[in-house]
Write a protein that holds these residues in place. Structure first.
Motif, PDB file in Angstrom:
ATOM      1  N   PHE A 138     -36.679 -22.090  68.493  1.00 48.92           N
ATOM      2  CA  PHE A 138     -36.108 -22.615  67.233  1.00 48.92           C
ATOM      3  C   PHE A 138     -34.871 -22.092  66.789  1.00 48.92           C
ATOM      4  CE2 PHE A 138     -36.120 -23.261  62.605  1.00 48.92           C
ATOM      5  CZ  PHE A 138     -35.890 -24.411  62.713  1.00 48.92           C
ATOM      6  N   MET A 139     -34.749 -20.698  66.949  1.00 48.75           N
ATOM      7  CA  MET A 139     -33.555 -20.011  66.382  1.00 48.75           C
ATOM      8  C   MET A 139     -32.476 -20.393  67.096  1.00 48.75           C
ATOM      9  SD  MET A 139     -34.253 -16.975  64.360  1.00 48.75           S
ATOM     10  CE  MET A 139     -33.227 -15.876  65.150  1.00 48.75           C
TER      11      MET A 139
ATOM     12  N   TYR B  88     -29.255 -22.507  65.498  1.00 50.30           N
ATOM     13  CA  TYR B  88     -27.829 -21.871  65.631  1.00 50.30           C
ATOM     14  C   TYR B  88     -26.976 -22.964  66.300  1.00 50.30           C
ATOM     15  CZ  TYR B  88     -23.882 -18.877  67.235  1.00 50.30           C
ATOM     16  OH  TYR B  88     -22.712 -18.661  67.456  1.00 50.30           O
ATOM     17  N   VAL B  89     -27.047 -23.438  67.680  1.00 50.66           N
ATOM     18  CA  VAL B  89     -26.296 -24.095  68.444  1.00 50.66           C
ATOM     19  C   VAL B  89     -26.029 -25.487  67.390  1.00 50.66           C
ATOM     20  CG1 VAL B  89     -26.029 -25.639  70.517  1.00 50.66           C
ATOM     21  CG2 VAL B  89     -26.927 -23.363  70.500  1.00 50.66           C
ATOM     22  N   ALA B  90     -27.105 -25.778  66.674  1.00 53.41           N
ATOM     23  CA  ALA B  90     -26.864 -27.207  65.926  1.00 53.41           C
ATOM     24  C   ALA B  90     -25.807 -26.906  64.669  1.00 53.41           C
ATOM     25  CB  ALA B  90     -28.168 -27.810  65.309  1.00 53.41           C
ATOM     26  N   THR B  91     -26.025 -25.733  64.040  1.00 51.78           N
ATOM     27  CA  THR B  91     -25.211 -25.622  62.867  1.00 51.78           C
ATOM     28  C   THR B  91     -24.021 -24.398  62.924  1.00 51.78           C
ATOM     29  OG1 THR B  91     -26.727 -23.830  62.258  1.00 51.78           O
ATOM     30  CG2 THR B  91     -27.196 -25.997  61.565  1.00 51.78           C
TER      31      THR B  91
ATOM     32  N   SER C  36     -25.815 -17.521  59.239  1.00 59.23           N
ATOM     33  CA  SER C  36     -26.801 -17.105  58.374  1.00 59.23           C
ATOM     34  C   SER C  36     -27.952 -17.526  58.760  1.00 59.23           C
ATOM     35  CB  SER C  36     -26.097 -17.902  56.923  1.00 59.23           C
ATOM     36  OG  SER C  36     -26.290 -19.199  57.352  1.00 59.23           O
ATOM     37  N   TRP C  37     -28.297 -18.627  59.402  1.00 64.28           N
ATOM     38  CA  TRP C  37     -29.732 -18.783  59.911  1.00 64.28           C
ATOM     39  C   TRP C  37     -30.152 -17.774  60.960  1.00 64.28           C
ATOM     40  CZ3 TRP C  37     -32.149 -23.120  58.324  1.00 64.28           C
ATOM     41  CH2 TRP C  37     -31.335 -23.871  57.520  1.00 64.28           C
ATOM     42  N   VAL C  38     -29.360 -17.248  61.675  1.00 65.69           N
ATOM     43  CA  VAL C  38     -29.834 -16.132  62.790  1.00 65.69           C
ATOM     44  C   VAL C  38     -30.321 -15.093  62.003  1.00 65.69           C
ATOM     45  CG1 VAL C  38     -29.477 -14.973  64.554  1.00 65.69           C
ATOM     46  CG2 VAL C  38     -28.320 -17.204  64.396  1.00 65.69           C
ATOM     47  N   LEU C  39     -29.693 -14.840  60.953  1.00 74.75           N
ATOM     48  CA  LEU C  39     -30.008 -13.650  60.263  1.00 74.75           C
ATOM     49  C   LEU C  39     -31.229 -13.802  59.404  1.00 74.75           C
ATOM     50  CD1 LEU C  39     -26.450 -12.486  58.788  1.00 74.75           C
ATOM     51  CD2 LEU C  39     -27.574 -11.499  60.720  1.00 74.75           C
ATOM     52  N   ILE C  40     -31.279 -14.948  58.696  1.00 75.74           N
ATOM     53  CA  ILE C  40     -32.399 -15.460  58.048  1.00 75.74           C
ATOM     54  C   ILE C  40     -33.894 -15.214  59.231  1.00 75.74           C
ATOM     55  CG2 ILE C  40     -33.808 -17.357  56.850  1.00 75.74           C
ATOM     56  CD1 ILE C  40     -31.101 -18.060  55.548  1.00 75.74           C
ATOM     57  N   GLY C  41     -33.551 -15.791  60.356  1.00 74.11           N
ATOM     58  CA  GLY C  41     -34.528 -15.890  61.227  1.00 74.11           C
ATOM     59  C   GLY C  41     -35.048 -14.362  61.728  1.00 74.11           C
ATOM     60  N   LEU C  42     -34.008 -13.612  62.019  1.00 71.53           N
ATOM     61  CA  LEU C  42     -34.294 -12.393  62.441  1.00 71.53           C
ATOM     62  C   LEU C  42     -35.082 -11.531  61.217  1.00 71.53           C
ATOM     63  CD1 LEU C  42     -31.148 -11.285  64.321  1.00 71.53           C
ATOM     64  CD2 LEU C  42     -33.206 -11.555  65.222  1.00 71.53           C
TER      65      LEU C  42
ATOM     66  N   SER D  19     -25.352 -34.978  71.254  1.00 73.96           N
ATOM     67  CA  SER D  19     -25.591 -33.477  70.561  1.00 73.96           C
ATOM     68  C   SER D  19     -27.251 -33.495  70.886  1.00 73.96           C
ATOM     69  CB  SER D  19     -25.511 -33.457  69.080  1.00 73.96           C
ATOM     70  OG  SER D  19     -26.097 -34.738  68.461  1.00 73.96           O
ATOM     71  N   PHE D  20     -28.220 -34.543  70.939  1.00 75.13           N
ATOM     72  CA  PHE D  20     -29.332 -34.151  71.349  1.00 75.13           C
ATOM     73  C   PHE D  20     -29.572 -33.762  72.685  1.00 75.13           C
ATOM     74  CE2 PHE D  20     -33.081 -36.069  73.699  1.00 75.13           C
ATOM     75  CZ  PHE D  20     -34.107 -35.414  72.665  1.00 75.13           C
ATOM     76  N   GLY D  21     -28.617 -34.278  73.723  1.00 67.99           N
ATOM     77  CA  GLY D  21     -28.766 -33.568  75.143  1.00 67.99           C
ATOM     78  C   GLY D  21     -28.037 -31.985  75.085  1.00 67.99           C
ATOM     79  N   LYS D  22     -27.352 -31.973  74.213  1.00 63.26           N
ATOM     80  CA  LYS D  22     -26.672 -30.480  74.223  1.00 63.26           C
ATOM     81  C   LYS D  22     -27.668 -29.661  73.818  1.00 63.26           C
ATOM     82  CE  LYS D  22     -21.809 -31.248  73.470  1.00 63.26           C
ATOM     83  NZ  LYS D  22     -21.353 -30.367  74.298  1.00 63.26           N
ATOM     84  N   LEU D  23     -28.375 -29.691  72.675  1.00 57.02           N
ATOM     85  CA  LEU D  23     -29.516 -29.086  71.888  1.00 57.02           C
ATOM     86  C   LEU D  23     -30.670 -29.075  72.899  1.00 57.02           C
ATOM     87  CD1 LEU D  23     -29.255 -30.566  68.439  1.00 57.02           C
ATOM     88  CD2 LEU D  23     -28.910 -28.129  69.076  1.00 57.02           C
ATOM     89  N   LEU D  24     -31.164 -30.025  73.436  1.00 60.54           N
ATOM     90  CA  LEU D  24     -32.264 -29.998  74.432  1.00 60.54           C
ATOM     91  C   LEU D  24     -32.095 -29.091  75.551  1.00 60.54           C
ATOM     92  CD1 LEU D  24     -35.073 -30.834  74.647  1.00 60.54           C
ATOM     93  CD2 LEU D  24     -34.249 -32.781  75.987  1.00 60.54           C
ATOM     94  N   ALA D  25     -30.900 -29.326  76.364  1.00 59.10           N
ATOM     95  CA  ALA D  25     -30.544 -28.435  77.296  1.00 59.10           C
ATOM     96  C   ALA D  25     -30.487 -26.847  76.985  1.00 59.10           C
ATOM     97  CB  ALA D  25     -29.290 -29.061  78.267  1.00 59.10           C
ATOM     98  N   CYS D  26     -29.851 -26.845  75.805  1.00 61.39           N
ATOM     99  CA  CYS D  26     -29.553 -25.319  75.384  1.00 61.39           C
ATOM    100  C   CYS D  26     -30.854 -24.641  75.009  1.00 61.39           C
ATOM    101  CB  CYS D  26     -28.562 -25.490  74.286  1.00 61.39           C
ATOM    102  SG  CYS D  26     -27.930 -23.941  73.940  1.00 61.39           S
ATOM    103  N   GLY D  27     -31.687 -25.383  74.317  1.00 62.37           N
ATOM    104  CA  GLY D  27     -32.856 -25.061  74.020  1.00 62.37           C
ATOM    105  C   GLY D  27     -33.853 -24.530  75.133  1.00 62.37           C
TER     106      GLY D  27
END
Lengths: 481, 487
Positions: free
Chosen positions: A242-243, A247-250, A254-260, A373-381
Motif C-alpha cells: 500500500f505504501m 507514493y506512486v499515485a501521489t 509525506s505519505w511515506v513518512l506517515i506510513g513509516l 494510471s491504473f495499469g501503472k499503479l497495478l504493475a508497480c504495486g
C-alpha cells in the motif's frame, strides 16, 4: 502519458530463445541434483522435464496469440526461477516426502492459470471495474483462515491456511493480488482529490483526514493479519504494498513518512505486546546465545542452521546434491534460499537474486510504459510487492532482518504462493503488452472501448473478426512506417 | 507518476543491494566464523558417511567402514574384531556423540584429509572415485592384548600396559570395564543415545575422554613411586648404592601427630636400618620418607618430572593423555607421604609404564608409540614412525643399579609372584591406600629380562584388598612376560 520511448517490436522469438535457455538451466539443474549418486535420470525426471517444457511453451504460444507485445524477459526469468525451485525441492525429497511432484502439479496449474489470464484478460483495465469487489474479496480471503470449519488451524505458529478437501491453501497469497487491484483502482480514481486537498505544513503537503481513511484501513488490515493470523511477513508485505502504491499515485513523500511512522509505532507496540513477534525479534538479535538457540519453538536453531549451510557453501557452493541443506528445518520452503546458498554458493545465489531483480525491473518497466494510471499503479504495486517479498525472505535468512514466514516467490514449495505468483506474472505480461503495443493513432469509436469488447463473455463472431482485422491493419501501418 | 515509479524502483533496488551485501557477509566474509562455531556439526557430518580407512591390528581390522545399504549415509563404521578389547584404543565414531580415541585423533588420516595424502585425494577426485581414507596399523599384539584383557576379571576395574621399553611400542593396553563401540556408532540415533546412557552409568569406563583408562585415569601410585625417590637419591650424590638408610617401624610425620608406618606385609620390621636393596625388596616406607625429607621436595619433583610426571607423552601416542602429578608447596608431612606415592601424587598406568621403561632402557624414555604404519588406500606406506627418544630420565649407571635392586624384589622380595622360570625379571609392587576403606590400588610394574629388557609390564587393579591385589598383579605380569618372551 507514458512519456517513455518503446521500440514496438513483438520480440516473441527472443522470448522463445530465452525460454529454451531457461528450460536448459532448469532441466540441467534437476539432472545435476542426482549426479553425485547416479540417479540423475531416474524417477520422474523425464516426465517432469516434458511437462515443464510443454507447459512453458504453451504459455509462450498463448502470448504469441494474445499478447504479442508482452515483455520477452518476464516468462523466461520466471521459468528459470520456477525450474530451479523444482530441481531443489526434488533434490530435497527423501523417501518419505513427495514435495517435488506436488510442486510440479502446482507449477502446471499455475502456468495454466497464467495462460488463462493472458487469454481472457486482453486488457488489464477491465479489472478496474472490480475495484470495490476486490476489496470485499480481499477481506473475505483474509478472514477465511480464522473461520471455524474452513481453517486448517495453526501451522508452524501462523493461522493463515484453509482446508480445501485434501489440500491446504493460503488465501492471503491471493489477497495480495486483489488488494493490489483495489489500491490501484481506488488510487487512480481518487488521486487528484488526495493530491489537491489538504494543508501544507512547511515542505510537507499533509493529506486531509478523510483521505487518510484507506491508509488507516491498510494499516488495520496489516495489524489484523499480525494479531489474528500471527503472520508478521504478510503484515509487512500488505502494508509495504500500500505504501508503494500511494507514493506512486501521489508522489508525496509525506505519505511515506506517515506510513513509516505507523510501521514504527505498530512494530514497537507489537514487539511489546505479542510474544510471537517478540520471540522473532529475540531470535534475530540474539541468534547465537545458548538460551535462544536451544529454545523450541521460537528459537534461532533454524536461522543459525541456515547460516551454517550458507557459510558451508561459500563462494562457489558444494554443488547441487552435494551439500547438506536437509540439516536446516524446512529446507524446501522457508529456508530454500539457504539451500541454494549452500549448494550453488554466493555466485549461484547472486544469479538468483539478479533474476528476481531483473524480473521486478521488467515489471517496473511495464509500469513506466503503461498508458493509464491504473495499469501503472497495478504493475508497480505487484512488482514492488514481489521485490519486498524477496527482501523480507532473503534478508530474514541471511539475518539482515528478523526471519518471517513469507515464501520465496517461485522457488519455495507451496501451491498457493506459486498460483498467486503465476497470476501476478500474467498480469504483468498483460500490462507490459499494453505498454509496448504500438500506439493506436486512429480515433476510438465509443463502443470499442478496450475495457469492453475483448473480454466480453459473449462477443459476436463478427465483432471479434472485425477487431482482429483492424488490429492487424494497424500493426501493418506501424511496420510500414 | 513516472518519476515516482523510478523512485520506487530505486527503493527496491536498494533493498536488493542490501541483500547482496548480507549474502556476501554470510557466505564469504563471516563464513569462517560460522564454520568454526561450536554448534556447526557440518564438518563432522560431511565426512561422517564416507569410507574411512581401517584401523588394523596384525592385519585384521578392529575398526572399518562397511557399506550401510542406505543412500543417505553410505558407510557405517564397525568394530568387527573383539570390540571390547580395543574400545579404549579405537574409541568410537558416532554422529550423535562425535568421535574419541584414535577415531578422533587420527581423523585426518582416516578420512584422507591429512597433508601427506593430498595426492591420493586428488587422484580420487580426478578419477571420480569415492573419497577413501588411509588405514592405520597399530603396534598392538592381538594375543598379548587378549591375554591382558583376560587377566582383569570381569567386574574388576583395572588397567594393563605392555610396552617394548627399547622402542616405546605399545604391545597391549587394556582396561576394564570396557564396552562395544558398535553400540554407540550405529546410525540409529535413538539406539546410540540409549547405549551411551547405559555406558555412562559404569564407573571407570574408558570412553577416551581423558578421565579414565590406561592413558587418562590418574591413580595414586603408591610404592612404585619409590623408584623416583631412589633415582633422586642416587642422582643427588648424597647417597650411594651402599648407603644405609634409617628404617624405623614407623615415623611421626613432622609437624603433626600422624604416624607413617612401614608396610606390614613384608619383613621391614626385622631391621631398624636398611640398605636400598632391602628397602626396595620389602617396600619399606620410612627409608624413602626420610630420603625425601633429606633431599627436599624440589629434588623429588625434579626427578619425577624427568620420569614424565606433569609432562606430555610425545606425539606418537595419539590418545588423550593425562600427565602425572607431583604436587607443589608441600609441608614436610605431605612430602613424606608423597615420597611413598600417597597424598596428592597421581599417575596414569601409562605414566608408570614410562617410568619403568626408562629404567629398563638405560635411563632413556622412548616415546610411547601406538601407530606402526599409515597406509594409503593403494596400500603404499605413507608414514612409519621410527622409535624416538622422549626424554632422559636418569643416568645409565643409576638405571642399571635400580634394575639390580628391582630384580631382587622379584627374586627374593615381595614381588616373587612376577617371576618367570629361567628369566631374570625386574619389578616393583605398590599398594596405594584408598582412604580408610581398607581397599587399595594394587600395582605391579616391571620388565624382563632384566639384563636385556624386551618387555615392560604395568598392571594396576583398583579398589582391591591386599590379598586380591597380590593375586591379580604380579602373577598376571608373570604370565604376560612369559607370553611375550616366548614369541
Amino acid at each position: 502519458m507514458s512519456g517513455v520511448d518503446t521500440v514496438q517490436r513483438s520480440r516473441r522469438n527472443a522470448e522463445l530463445a530465452l525460454l529454451l535457455l531457461a528450460l536448459a538451466v532448469a532441466v540441467g539443474a534437476n539432472a545435476m541434483t542426482g549426479l553425485h549418486n547416479g540417479t540423475s535420470f531416474e524417477g520422474d525426471f523425464w516426465l517432469q522435464t516434458i511437462l515443464l517444457t510443454v507447459a512453458s511453451l504453451a504459455v509462450h504460444i498463448v502470448l504469441r496469440f494474445r499478447s504479442k507485445y508482452a515483455d520477452p524477459l518476464i516468462l523466461p526469468l520466471v521459468v528459470t526461477l520456477n525450474g530451479l525451485g523444482l530441481a531443489m525441492i526434488h533434490r530435497l525429497d527423501t523417501a518419505q516426502t513427495e514435495y517435488g511432484n506436488a510442486q510440479v502439479r502446482w507449477t502446471l496449474l499455475g502456468m495454466a492459470l497464467a495462460a488463462a489470464v493472458i487469454w481472457f484478460l486482453r486488457d488489464h483495465r477491465f479489472l478496474r471495474r472490480y475495484t470495490y469487489i476486490s476489496l470485499i474479496v480481499s477481506a473475505v480471503l483474509l478472514v477465511m483462515p480464522l473461520v471455524p470449519g474452513l481453517t486448517a488451524g495453526e501451522i508452524n505458529g501462523a493461522q493463515v491456511w484453509i482446508r480445501l478437501g485434501p489440500a491446504t491453501f493460503q488465501p492471503g497469497e491471493v489477497a495480495k493480488i486483489t488488494l493490489a487491484v483495489f489500491f490501484a483502482g481506488y488510487l487512480s480514481t481518487n488521486r487528484d482529490l488526495i493530491l489537491l486537498a489538504g494543508r501544507r505544513l512547511g515542505p510537507l503537503q499533509l493529506p486531509r483526514f478523510r483521505d487518510l481513511g484507506p491508509m488507516l484501513a491498510a494499516w488495520l488490515v496489516s495489524i489484523g493479519v499480525l494479531v489474528f493470523q500471527r503472520d508478521l511477513g504478510s503484515s509487512i508485505l500488505f502494508f509495504g504494498l500500500f505504501m508503494v502504491m500511494i507514493y506512486v499515485a501521489t508522489s508525496r513523500v509525506s505519505w511515506v513518512l506517515i506510513g513509516l511512522t505507523l510501521v514504527a509505532v505498530g512494530g514497537f507496540v507489537a514487539g511489546r505486546i505479542f510474544p510471537h513477534v517478540a520471540s522473532r525479534l529475540d531470535s534475530w538479535l540474539n541468534a547465537f546465545s545458548d538460551e535462544v538457540f536451544g529454545r523450541d519453538p521460537g528459537g534461532s536453531y533454524q536461522i543459525v542452521q541456515g547460516l551454517f549451510g550458507m557459510a558451508n557453501g561459500g563462494l562457489l557452493g558444494t554443488g547441487l546434491g552435494e551439500g547438506r541443506p536437509d540439516l536446516v528445518p524446512f529446507p524446501h520452503s522457508d529456508m530454500i534460499i539457504a539451500a541454494f546458498g549452500e549448494e550453488l554458493g554466493l555466485v549461484g545465489l547472486f544469479a538468483i537474486v539478479l533474476c528476481y531483480g531483473l524480473l521486478i525491473t521488467r515489471g517496473f518497466r511495464a509500469a513506466l510504459g503503461a498508458r493509464d494510471s491504473f495499469g501503472k499503479l497495478l504493475a508497480c504495486g505487484l512488482s514492488a510487492a514481489m521485490g519486498l517479498q524477496c527482501f523480507v525472505v532473503i534478508g530474514g535468512v541471511t539475518r539482515l532482518i528478523p526471519l518471517t514466514g513469507l515464501t520465496t516467490p517461485f522457488l519455495a514449495a507451496g501451491g498457493s504462493s506459486l498460483l498467486a505468483n503465476w497470476i501476478i506474472v500474467a498480469l504483468l505480461l498483460v500490462i507490459s503488452n499494453a505498454a509496448r503495443r504500438p500506439v493506436d493513432t486512429t480515433p476510438w469509436r465509443p463502443d470499442e472501448a478496450p475495457g469492453h469488447a475483448p473480454t466480453s463473455s459473449t462477443p459476436t463472431a463478427k465483432g471479434r473478426g472485425q477487431r482482429k482485422a483492424i488490429e492487424e491493419t494497424r500493426t501493418e501501418a506501424v511496420r510500414i512506417k | 507518476m513516472n518519476q515516482a515509479i523510478r523512485n520506487a524502483w530505486i527503493a527496491v533496488a536498494s533493498m536488493f543491494a542490501l541483500i547482496l551485501g548480507s549474502i556476501s557477509y554470510v557466505q564469504v566474509i563471516g563464513a569462517d566464523e560460522l564454520a568454526n562455531n561450536p554448534w556447526n556439526n557440518r564438518a563432522i557430518l560431511q565426512t561422517f558417511c564416507q569410507d574411512r580407512g581401517a584401523i588394523l591390528v596384525a592385519g585384521k581390522p578392529i575398526a572399518q567402514s562397511v557399506e550401510s545399504g542406505s543412500d543417505s549415509c553410505e558407510f557405517q563404521r564397525t568394530y568387527p574384531t573383539d570390540p571390547a578389547l580395543y574400545a579404549g584404543i579405537t574409541g568410537y565414531y558416532s554422529n550423535v556423540f562425535g568421535s574419541t580415541g584414535l577415531e578422533n585423533t587420527m581423523n585426518q588420516t582416516l578420512t584422507g584429509q591429512a597433508d601427506q595424502l593430498l595426492m591420493d585425494r586428488l587422484r580420487q577426485l580426478f578419477l571420480g572415485q569415492q573419497p577413501k581414507g588411509a588405514s592405520v596399523e597399530l603396534t598392538i599384539d592381538p594375543e598379548i592384548q587378549a591375554l591382558a584383557h583376560s587377566l582383569i576379571p570381569d567386574g574388576q576395574r583395572g588397567s594393563i600396559v605392555v610396552t617394548n621399553p627399547k622402542t616405546g611400542a605399545i604391545l597391549a593396553m587394556v582396561s576394564k570395564p570396557s564396552y562395544d563401540p558398535n553400540t554407540v556408532a550405529t546410525h540409529d540415533r535413538a539406539a546410540a543415545q540409549e547405549a551411551m546412557g547405559e555406558l555412562q552409568k559404569l564407573p571407570g569406563i574408558n570412553l577416551n575422554q581423558g578421565v579414565s583408562g590406561p592413558t587418562g585415569g590418574l591413580l595414586a601410585p603408591g610404592s612404585v613411586f619409590k623408584i623416583v625417590d631412589t633415582a633422586a637419591a642416587l642422582a643427588s650424590g648424597k647417597y650411594t648404592a651402599d648407603s644405609t638408610l634409617p628404617n624405623p617401624a614407623e615415623m611421626t610425620l613432622p609437624g603433626s601427630t600422624a604416624k607413617l608406618p612401614n608396610y606390614a606385609g613384608g619383613n621391614c620390621y626385622t631391621r631398624s636400618e636398611a640398605s636400598f636393596s632391602f628397602a626396595l625388596e620389602q617396600s619399606c616406607n620410612t627409608p624413602f620418607a626420610s630420603i625425601a625429607l633429606d633431599l627436599g621436595q624440589d629434588a623429588i619433583a625434579k626427578q619425577a618430572a624427568a620420569f614424565g610426571f606433569g609432562e606430555d607423552a610425545g606425539d606418537q601416542l595419539h590418545l588423550d593423555y593425562s600427565p602425572g602429578v607431583f604436587p607443589e608447596n608441600l609441608d614436610e608431612a605431605q612430602l613424606a607421604q608423597s615420597a611413598i606415592g600417597q597424598f596428592d601424587v597421581k599417575a596414569s598406568p601409562l605414566q608408570i609404564a614410562l617410568m619403568t621403561s626408562a629404567i629398563a632402557n638405560g635411563g632413556v624414555q622412548m616415546k610411547p608409540t601406538l601407530v606402526r604404519t599409515v597406509r594409503a588406500p593403494d596400500l603404499r606406506v605413507v608414514s612409519e614412525p621410527k622409535p624416538e627418544v622422549l626424554r632422559t630420565s636418569t643416568s645409565p649407571e643409576i638405571a642399571r643399579q635400580i634394575t639390580e635392586w628391582m630384580s631382587n624384589v622379584v627374586s627374593s622380595g615381595i614381588g616373587t609372584g612376577a617371576a618367570v622360570r629361567g628369566v631374570k625379571v625386574a619389578g616393583k609392587t605398590g599398594t596405594a591406600e584408598l582412604g580408610a576403606s581398607g581397599l587399595n590400588n594394587s600395582w605391579f610394574t616391571g620388565f624382563a629380562p632384566a639384563d636385556d629388557p624386551q618387555v615392560q609390564v604395568t598392571v594396576v587393579m583398583e579398589g582391591v584388598n591386599v590379598q586380591t591385589g597380590a593375586k591379580l598383579t604380579s602373577p598376571s605380569a608373570s604370565k604376560i612376560f612369559e607370553a611375550v618372551l616366548k614369541k
